[in-house]
Design an enzyme around this catalytic site. Structure first.
Site, short mmCIF file in Angstrom:
data_model
loop_
_atom_site.label_atom_id
_atom_site.label_comp_id
_atom_site.label_asym_id
_atom_site.label_seq_id
_atom_site.Cartn_x
_atom_site.Cartn_y
_atom_site.Cartn_z
N ASP A 127 0.62 -1.33 0.08
CA ASP A 127 0.10 -0.03 -0.03
C ASP A 127 0.88 1.19 0.15
O ASP A 127 0.92 1.97 1.00
CB ASP A 127 -0.84 0.02 1.19
CG ASP A 127 -2.15 1.00 1.09
OD1 ASP A 127 -2.22 1.48 -0.12
OD2 ASP A 127 -2.96 0.93 1.99
N TYR A 234 8.36 -4.95 -8.50
CA TYR A 234 7.40 -6.24 -8.75
C TYR A 234 7.00 -6.14 -10.10
O TYR A 234 6.18 -7.19 -10.64
CB TYR A 234 6.33 -6.07 -7.85
CG TYR A 234 5.37 -4.82 -7.84
CD1 TYR A 234 4.78 -4.56 -8.91
CD2 TYR A 234 5.24 -4.06 -6.74
CE1 TYR A 234 4.00 -3.25 -8.95
CE2 TYR A 234 4.62 -2.93 -6.62
CZ TYR A 234 4.13 -2.69 -7.65
OH TYR A 234 3.34 -1.24 -7.91
N CYS A 417 -34.68 19.22 -6.35
CA CYS A 417 -33.02 19.29 -6.24
C CYS A 417 -32.70 20.31 -5.35
O CYS A 417 -33.30 21.58 -5.41
CB CYS A 417 -32.40 19.85 -7.57
SG CYS A 417 -30.80 20.36 -7.48
N CYS A 420 -30.92 23.74 -7.17
CA CYS A 420 -31.83 24.60 -8.18
C CYS A 420 -33.36 24.53 -7.81
O CYS A 420 -34.06 25.23 -8.46
CB CYS A 420 -31.35 24.54 -9.70
SG CYS A 420 -31.97 22.80 -10.08
N CYS A 446 -29.26 24.54 -13.62
CA CYS A 446 -28.94 24.02 -12.18
C CYS A 446 -27.59 24.27 -12.08
O CYS A 446 -26.50 23.83 -12.65
CB CYS A 446 -29.01 22.51 -12.06
SG CYS A 446 -28.45 21.92 -10.22
S1 IVH Z 1 1.39 -5.58 -10.37
C1 IVH Z 1 0.12 -4.47 -14.77
N1 IVH Z 1 2.19 -6.11 -7.84
O1 IVH Z 1 -1.49 -1.78 -6.68
C2 IVH Z 1 -0.17 -4.40 -13.40
N2 IVH Z 1 0.79 -3.96 -8.28
O2 IVH Z 1 -4.37 -1.60 -7.75
C3 IVH Z 1 1.09 -3.97 -12.37
N3 IVH Z 1 0.73 -2.78 -6.28
O3 IVH Z 1 -0.92 0.33 -9.44
C4 IVH Z 1 0.93 -3.87 -10.95
N4 IVH Z 1 1.80 -4.10 -4.85
O4 IVH Z 1 0.66 0.37 -7.46
C5 IVH Z 1 1.36 -5.18 -8.77
N5 IVH Z 1 2.92 -6.87 -5.92
C6 IVH Z 1 2.26 -5.93 -6.58
C7 IVH Z 1 1.87 -4.75 -6.15
C8 IVH Z 1 1.18 -3.69 -7.04
C9 IVH Z 1 1.04 -3.01 -4.89
C10 IVH Z 1 -0.10 -1.59 -6.68
C11 IVH Z 1 0.18 -0.87 -8.03
C12 IVH Z 1 -0.79 -0.81 -8.75
C13 IVH Z 1 -1.98 -1.08 -7.87
C14 IVH Z 1 -3.26 -1.54 -8.74
#
Ligand code: IVH
Length: 697
Positions: A127, A234, A417, A420, A446
């Site tokens: 995250d 990743y 609404c 408006c 509106c």
């Molecule tokens: S793979 C084409 N692996 O999650 C896909 N994303 O909800 C490439 N993220 O934008 C992403 N951990 O910022 C991948 N182990 C992980 C991840 C990950 C976090 C995030 C990434 C992505 C978002 C999508």
């Protein structure tokens, strides 16, 4: 500090402006130059006085008030970076069943039987915020945030300060390699940062992700350096030459050997059961990891299969995020506000006693719509369960009926609404179904809809006019400066002509006005897809805007067709035939372009801006723009895959052969469609020839 209770409004205003200037200067000294000119205690005193003035005279609190800003640092402007390969997002699943479905879907797409081996990696979903790090001949040359996926911000200097990120990759690597991953902040660094923020009287960050984002997007990289950011690799973008590995886990090994930090909890799994077992394992470890994760990501391991699976809209078919269950808390519902959106939709918003849900203070939550309020029988004064999952808006899940106050009345949804006063109705479609959304019928009269449309127009993924945020638009609209999007582009000229003297407005000043006008100037040549999206036609979100842009290439071409697309016309059929655009969307597009007022607003706008023609994604492919029919039994491709490939190369797939067909790909056993193609003299090729023609092996 002067005795505020004795000040007149005028005196207060002067002092407020003076403080605002001083504090802003101290912020620059502290954040950007790392050289504060006063003590923290003196700075705190200035801020306290500022806040006290606003408490006594609320009229001083404008959109530009420092007390309204999150974080004291001014939003630095970064250079834009176009991603060589777009940075996409992931689809989400929440249950075991959906994980089984995902695996089944992948198998079906690839035409694999239930027994054929198929491996996936499972790894934590970090995250933080994603970043793309570009290495040329092994050296880190550029780092960019994700941005809208196509264009991000240049944060190279900042990323260089992240301890684990190598400036030079180890070993033999390709000439160009873009390493992608997550920048994040550990719980320990987050706590330490917030403690420092509190000591110096600054706004606290809501969670480690926001703190990571705020820390990375500092104009002065020395600040980033002190924030203890970390990185996990990743994924990857552009790679020149041969891929260093043929599997997802092989790529991670490669990253690790090159000196990149990778997450230790990645596991190779042979089945949905194994993926789920690893999910449980990670979930158990979650609290002790020391950094935030919000789920587990599953990816098809074999890169050749990933390539075959490709993407749908903005997410890969070969990966999915399995999110952890949402976090919940109970609190009291104090009121229900009705917000009016850009399309007139009336959305009920719960006003709650502040409560912490998963580390974030929640005060507002969505109640979705009228039916949901009725179904859950939500009443003002009720104790309610609030839930928050990842980025989504917090929602009210249910009422704790046992704690309902005596005499609480059923909630009556307004049928007018609130902005408006026009009637608000629920439309009925041809099949007799009632829309769940109640809409204001005020349309152009509106004010709420007009303001929301303007906000949408200027917003980040649309025209992206920096400095023209929600607050400024509300103010300019209220003061009568802008009514339609075209007015935005005449602001500078009208200001120069002395119509309003924006520099003298409270909270503006010369620099911010100059920056605003420069940002507006820069927006005069928007990419076509963003321009179409910015118009805010119903049902035309970013994906459909991109489809339209790609199909028509220029705005003139789109308008020529859409403005004649009455029901049952040839033009309507043309729009309808665009891949991914169905009846409902085609109708909404036609409605928008056929509306007289929109026509006038568009003419005025096009006198100011020139949307840039779209580079078709695969306009250079020999099948781009062609209509293709696949028939017979294909041996290397499933039907879904054939369709996805055609999509990728800019071709359109039709189900039957007609005069409009350009190409027929026929496999063994092809029958009537093949005969028809021959009869019409349409080119017929084999599956292998299709691969050759589209430049695939
Ligand atoms: S793979 C084409 N692996 O999650 C896909 N994303 O909800 C490439 N993220 O934008 C992403 N951990 O910022 C991948 N182990 C992980 C991840 C990950 C976090 C995030 C990434 C992505 C978002 C999508």
């Amino acid at each position: 500090m002067a005795d505020i209770s004795k000040l007149t409004l005028r005196q207060a205003r002067t002092r407020h402006m003076q403080l605002q200037r001083d504090i802003a200067q101290h912020d620059v000294a502290y954040y950007q130059n790392d050289a504060p000119t006063i003590s923290d205690a003196d700075y705190d005193a200035l801020r306290q006085e500022y806040v006290a003035l606003e408490a006594r005279f609320p009229q001083l609190k404008t959109g530009m008030s420092l007390s309204e800003k999150v974080g004291a640092a001014p939003s630095p402007k970064f250079a834009k970076v176009r991603h060589a390969v777009p940075m996409l997002s992931l689809g989400n699943v929440f249950s075991d069943e959906e994980v089984f479905d995902f695996v089944a879907r992948v198998r079906r797409f690839l035409g694999l039987g239930a027994e054929a081996p198929l491996a996936f990696t499972a790894e934590p979903k970090i995250d933080g915020l994603s970043c793309s790090l570009r290495y040329e001949r092994g050296a880190l040359v550029q780092a960019a945030t994700r941005g809208d996926g196509f264009e991000g911000e240049d944060v190279t200097a900042n990323v260089r300060t992240i301890a684990g990120v190598p400036h030079m990759l180890r070993g033999a690597v390709s000439d160009v390699i873009e390493v992608r991953g997550e920048v994040y902040m550990s719980h320990a660094d987050f706590a330490a940062l917030n403690a420092r923020q509190a000591e110096t009287g600054r706004t606290l960050y809501a969670n480690p992700r926001n703190a990571a984002a705020g820390s990375l997007r500092q104009l002065d990289a020395t600040i980033t350096a002190g924030r203890g950011l970390k990185f996990f690799a990743y994924a990857w973008g552009e790679i020149a030459g041969a891929s260093p590995a043929s599997t997802q886990h092989g790529m991670l090994d490669f990253f690790r050997h090159a000196g990149m930090p990778t997450n230790p909890l990645v596991k190779l799994c042979a089945s949905a059961q194994e993926m789920l077992a690893h999910y449980r394992f990670i979930e158990e470890k979650r609290a002790a990891l020391g950094y935030d994760i919000d789920g587990v990501v599953y990816k098809v391991d074999d890169l050749a299969l990933q390539a075959r699976l490709g993407f749908v809209s903005r997410a890969p078919r070969w990966a999915v995020a399995h999110k952890f269950a949402a976090e919940r808390a109970t609190t009291v519902l104090r009121g229900i506000d009705i917000q009016v959106g850009r399309t007139g939709a009336l959305t009920p918003v719960a006003r709650l006693d502040p409560v912490t849900v998963g580390g974030v203070v929640v005060q507002n939550a969505t109640l979705h719509n009228e039916d949901e309020i009725r179904r859950k029988d939500i009443r003002i004064g009720d104790t309610v369960v609030v839930q928050r999952a990842g980025d989504v808006i917090p929602q009210v899940v249910e009422v704790v009926v046992g704690r309902r106050p005596h005499g609480a009345k059923e909630y009556v949804f307004p049928d007018h609404c609130p902005v408006c006063g026009s009637a608000a109705v629920r439309e009925t479609d041809e099949s007799g179904a009632t829309d769940v959304v109640r809409r204001c019928t005020g349309g152009l009269v509106c004010g709420a809809q007009a303001v929301e449309r303007l906000k949408h127009f200027a917003s980040r993924n649309a025209m992206d006019i920096e400095g023209l945020g929600d607050r400024q638009i509300e103010l300019f609209h209220k003061e009568g400066l802008i009514k339609t999007p075209a007015d935005i582009f005449t602001l500078a000229a009208r200001n120069a002509a002395g119509e309003f003297d924006l520099e003298k407005w409270e909270g503006f000043g010369e620099t911010s006005v100059r920056n605003l006008f420069a940002a507006i100037e820069a927006a005069r040549r928007p990419p076509l897809n963003r321009f179409i999206y910015a118009l805010g036609a119903r049902r035309v979100g970013e994906t459909n805007a991109r489809r339209l842009a790609r199909h028509f290439g220029t705005f003139e071409a789109l308008r020529a067709v859409a403005s004649r697309a009455v029901a049952e016309s040839e033009e309507r059929a043309t729009i309808n035939a665009i891949d991914g655009v169905g009846d409902v969307v085609a109708e909404a597009i036609a409605d928008f372009f056929l509306e007289e007022h929109n026509e006038r607003a568009l003419d005025a706008l096009l006198a100011q801006v020139s949307p840039q023609p779209m580079e078709a994604v695969a306009s250079n492919s020999p099948v781009a723009g062609k209509t293709v029919v696949f028939t017979g039994s294909l041996e290397r491709l499933t039907r879904d895959e054939a369709k996805a490939q055609a999509d990728r190369f800019g071709a359109k797939v039709a189900g039957s052969v007609s005069k409009k067909t350009d190409l027929v790909v026929a496999g063994p056993g092809a029958g009537s469609k093949l005969a028809k193609a021959q009869e019409l003299g349409i080119e017929v090729i084999s599956e292998d020839e299709w691969f050759a023609r589209t430049g695939q092996k």
